[in-house]
Design a protein around this motif. Structure first.
Motif, PDB file in Angstrom:
ATOM      1  N   PHE B  46       1.999 -76.295 -18.690  1.00 51.16           N
ATOM      2  CA  PHE B  46       2.239 -75.368 -17.647  1.00 51.16           C
ATOM      3  C   PHE B  46       4.089 -75.383 -17.381  1.00 51.16           C
ATOM      4  N   LEU B  47       4.516 -74.105 -17.607  1.00 53.56           N
ATOM      5  CA  LEU B  47       6.050 -73.668 -17.059  1.00 53.56           C
ATOM      6  C   LEU B  47       6.248 -73.289 -15.818  1.00 53.56           C
ATOM      7  N   ILE B  48       5.746 -72.201 -15.656  1.00 51.55           N
ATOM      8  CA  ILE B  48       6.195 -71.698 -14.351  1.00 51.55           C
ATOM      9  C   ILE B  48       4.884 -70.602 -13.941  1.00 51.55           C
ATOM     10  N   SER B  49       4.743 -70.241 -12.615  1.00 51.37           N
ATOM     11  CA  SER B  49       3.769 -69.312 -12.154  1.00 51.37           C
ATOM     12  C   SER B  49       4.327 -68.162 -11.234  1.00 51.37           C
ATOM     13  N   GLY B  60      14.960 -73.464 -12.604  1.00 54.81           N
ATOM     14  CA  GLY B  60      15.907 -73.990 -13.359  1.00 54.81           C
ATOM     15  C   GLY B  60      16.504 -72.550 -14.486  1.00 54.81           C
ATOM     16  N   ARG B  61      16.229 -72.998 -15.757  1.00 54.52           N
ATOM     17  CA  ARG B  61      16.575 -71.968 -16.805  1.00 54.52           C
ATOM     18  C   ARG B  61      15.522 -70.923 -17.036  1.00 54.52           C
ATOM     19  N   PHE B  62      14.378 -70.946 -16.420  1.00 55.51           N
ATOM     20  CA  PHE B  62      13.361 -70.324 -16.475  1.00 55.51           C
ATOM     21  C   PHE B  62      12.917 -69.260 -15.191  1.00 55.51           C
ATOM     22  N   THR B  63      12.746 -67.835 -15.367  1.00 57.57           N
ATOM     23  CA  THR B  63      12.504 -66.789 -14.308  1.00 57.57           C
ATOM     24  C   THR B  63      11.431 -66.218 -14.844  1.00 57.57           C
ATOM     25  N   SER B  74       7.530 -60.674 -17.323  1.00 53.32           N
ATOM     26  CA  SER B  74       8.173 -61.325 -18.185  1.00 53.32           C
ATOM     27  C   SER B  74       8.663 -62.677 -17.932  1.00 53.32           C
ATOM     28  N   LEU B  75       9.029 -63.398 -18.738  1.00 52.40           N
ATOM     29  CA  LEU B  75       9.503 -64.625 -18.857  1.00 52.40           C
ATOM     30  C   LEU B  75      11.007 -64.633 -19.602  1.00 52.40           C
ATOM     31  N   HIS B  76      12.110 -64.849 -18.613  1.00 53.47           N
ATOM     32  CA  HIS B  76      13.447 -65.143 -19.313  1.00 53.47           C
ATOM     33  C   HIS B  76      13.680 -66.670 -19.302  1.00 53.47           C
ATOM     34  N   ILE B  77      14.434 -66.879 -20.382  1.00 55.37           N
ATOM     35  CA  ILE B  77      14.873 -68.193 -20.597  1.00 55.37           C
ATOM     36  C   ILE B  77      16.119 -67.998 -20.920  1.00 55.37           C
ATOM     37  N   VAL B  78      17.320 -68.845 -19.962  1.00 57.60           N
ATOM     38  CA  VAL B  78      18.795 -68.686 -20.090  1.00 57.60           C
ATOM     39  C   VAL B  78      19.313 -70.036 -19.563  1.00 57.60           C
ATOM     40  N   PRO B  79      20.187 -70.445 -20.402  1.00 56.31           N
ATOM     41  CA  PRO B  79      20.306 -70.103 -21.923  1.00 56.31           C
ATOM     42  C   PRO B  79      19.152 -70.899 -22.585  1.00 56.31           C
TER      43      PRO B  79
END
Lengths: 115, 112
Positions: B46-49, B60-63, B74-79
């Motif tokens: 599991f990452l995010i919901s 954190g880096r995940f939105t 959509s999932l944004h990973i930055v950086p």
């Protein structure tokens, strides 16, 4: 603590053989799920238990597939008279509470190859 | 009937840049969405919901962004980091049904 444990990791069966796949969920987790993942696809739901009760088995593809969780902990997925189309990774997952938005904790899966 | 679709089988992004993974769904009754990450020979983690009452959730880096009118998330990973290289699955569920419906996955590769 230990995560979800599945055994065996790999299973090769000849067409027509019966197989049994085992899942040890995280201790205390109420909900247990089985998913089937074909190559290059996402996991597909097979069945769901809350404690020992099988509340949803709508994803089982045929009556050759049977799952049980008799004491509300360990679960076994049994496939009778295996066919080549049964070849897939079988994933077990558990969650602490029986809530639809409780994240699932997956095991590493059992890769079944039917020859 | 693919209710959750990830139309990009693969994505390659340079380290340090933003990774954007997309997911579309057809069932307007879905009200909870999740992203899972999967390394080879391991189960998904599991990452995010996000709940359908929100349009953004950040960790954190995940939105994760949800556009209900477009039935798109959509999932944004930055950086982006090399350890982010994995297969990403989006999944959806609806209240009263415990099962998750998964997309086909997108393989993300982060290049150094």
């Amino acid at each position: 603590g230990a995560g979800v444990s599945q055994s065996p990791r790999y299973k090769v069966a000849k067409r027509g053989q019966d197989v049994a796949l085992r899942c040890d969920p995280i201790s205390g987790h109420v909900s247990l799920f089985w998913y089937q993942q074909a190559l290059g696809q996402g996991p597909e739901f097979l069945t769901y238990f809350q404690n020992e009760a099988q509340l949803d088995k709508s994803g089982l593809p045929s009556d050759r597939f049977f799952a049980e969780r008799p004491e509300g902990s360990v679960s076994t997925l049994k496939i009778q008279r295996t066919q080549q189309e049964d070849s897939a990774v079988y994933l077990c997952a558990s969650s602490l509470v029986g809530s639809y938005n409780s994240p699932l904790h997956f095991g590493n899966g059992t890769r079944l190859t039917v020859t | 009937d693919q209710q959750v679709k990830q139309n990009s089988p693969s994505l390659s992004v340079q380290e340090g840049r933003i990774s954007i993974l997309n997911c579309d769904y057809t069932n307007s009754m879905f009200d909870y969405f999740l992203w899972y990450k999967k390394y080879p020979a391991e189960g998904p983690t599991f990452l995010i919901s996000i709940s359908s009452i929100k349009d953004k959730n950040e960790d954190g880096r995940f939105t994760v962004f949800l556009n209900k009118s477009a039935k798109h998330l959509s999932l944004h990973i930055v950086p982006s980091q090399p350890g982010d290289s994995a297969v990403y699955f989006c999944a959806a569920s609806l209240q009263g049904a415990q099962k998750l419906v998964f997309g086909q996955g997108t393989r993300l590769t982060i290049n150094p």
